[in-house]
Design an enzyme around this catalytic site. Sequence first.
Site, short mmCIF file in Angstrom:
data_model
loop_
_atom_site.label_atom_id
_atom_site.label_comp_id
_atom_site.label_asym_id
_atom_site.label_seq_id
_atom_site.Cartn_x
_atom_site.Cartn_y
_atom_site.Cartn_z
CE1 TYR A 61 -5.31 13.67 0.58
CE2 TYR A 61 -5.71 13.91 2.94
CZ TYR A 61 -5.20 13.19 1.88
OH TYR A 61 -4.56 11.99 2.13
CD GLU B 185 -2.85 5.38 4.71
OE1 GLU B 185 -3.37 5.95 3.74
OE2 GLU B 185 -3.07 4.19 5.00
CG HIS C 42 -4.73 0.89 6.96
ND1 HIS C 42 -4.20 -0.18 6.29
CD2 HIS C 42 -4.66 1.94 6.08
CE1 HIS C 42 -3.84 0.18 5.07
NE2 HIS C 42 -4.10 1.47 4.91
CG ASP D 184 -1.98 1.01 1.24
OD1 ASP D 184 -2.08 1.76 0.26
OD2 ASP D 184 -2.74 1.07 2.24
N1 GLY Z 1 -5.05 2.33 -0.33
C1 GLY Z 1 -5.90 2.23 0.76
C2 GLY Z 1 -5.43 2.99 1.91
O1 GLY Z 1 -4.46 3.71 1.81
O2 GLY Z 1 -5.93 2.88 2.99
MN MN Z 2 -3.32 2.72 3.38
MN MN Z 3 -3.06 3.55 0.20
#
Ligand code: GLY
Ligand code: MN
Ligand code: MN
Length: 460
Positions: free
Chosen positions: A411, A407, A357, A270
């Site tokens: 935005y 992540e 996550h 991811d």
């Molecule tokens: N690509 C799904 C997420 O980043 O949660």
């Molecule tokens: Mn993700």
């Molecule tokens: Mn992602």
Amino acid sequence: MTSIHAQRRAHLAALLGPGGIAIIPTAPVVARNRDSDFPYRHDSYFYYLTGFAEPGACLVLTNEGHATLLCQPKDPEREIWDGYRLGPQAAVQALGVDEAYSSAETDSRLPHLLENRTTVWFPFATHAGLAARVDGWLGQVRTRARTGVLCPASQSDVCQLLDEMRLVKDAHEQDIIRRAGAISARGHVRAMQRSARMLRAGEDVREYHLDAELLHAFREAGSQFPAYTSIVAAGANACVLHYRAGDAAIRAGELVLIDAACELDGYASDITRTFPANGRFSGPQRALYELVLASQKAAIAATHAGARFDAPHDAAIAVLAQGMLDVGLLDGNKVGSAQDVIGQRAYFPFYMHRTSHWMGMDVHDCGNYVEPAQADQVSEHVDALTGQTVLRRPSRILHPGMVLTIEPGIYVRPTEGVPERFHHIGIRIEDDAIVTADGCELVTRDVPVEPDAIEALMNA
Ligand code: GLY
Ligand code: MN
Ligand code: MN
């Protein structure tokens, strides 16, 4: 040598309790339209315990460790159309189960397998119709009560056990996740290069061109599928969190946000990268990019064994809150100090998702986000944005082998009071981290993340 799947079955069997029995089906084939099906994807729990990727199968496991597999029978005619089937006879040896039968016998065999057991474990709320089928099998066991047969008196969710097992990834799993991360990173590198190359040549570059680069890199390296639907978002599209790769034009001067990664041998990766379409950040783009990157670095530094799952999120928020004030995204005269920004959640209009996550077989992997031993330590908080009272429990303590994404993002939709130079900028930077004793290992860093390194790659 016992296979990794047999070891996992033995581990699960030991958790079922005296007289326990578990039923774990794989996923069904799903129709797409008329005669076409979606590409088949096995059920993650089933695959974790069997390594078997065919549809139409079900594993039955007793607490004594006896494994019975129901699977598609050999069928020469169907195999001409749909391909090779392992079949029950070969399954015993190939998968190391004790017995295997045709899936056509599922409804006749299950009631017998459930006789004289205490608890029946199966995945709750994941397979449509499964609970009703279990009821049907139990009903049949009950009809034999007068002959002295005992019927299981309780039903339990086997996901509760398997989620805990899957949360910590063993060496075999970590190895696949590392390889998946490297393949996905290669796809991002190709997409960045393609964008710069086409714009330099004056060509009409579209989001789907970059999606094609990603898919090419994934499949070329043996990945079976993308781990999720790719996001390739040009310019303002990056502010739509679940935007898909479409046909929008990618223009010099805009940013491109790509959130895309492959699945390899049943394990996800991811990655998100955000880069200037033509390989040069503008001043405002770089200011926000560097802020998101700083917040990601703080989150990474907070990720280690013994820390809480929430620690990276809190660390990212602390950096973002101060940074939003510093760059002028938020007005300190209106929202106060960074502490106030955090307390009032004033950052929320620009950062509305969480930082992490779990990741594993499923991109949003299973696993309790609350520390199980402290689940009863409930505290009440009033949410500053909604005014609603929310219950909080201590978040999970990280252990080596847990895998999570990191992540953060920003935005900026055009809003009154927000400097125009930031309008329509959407940035997220996402990497996958394996928790280690004293930190974490980022397995997705074969694609650059520093702005200078991205510019260098795209202008090489
Ligand atoms: N690509 C799904 C997420 O980043 O949660
Ligand atoms: Mn993700
Ligand atoms: Mn992602």
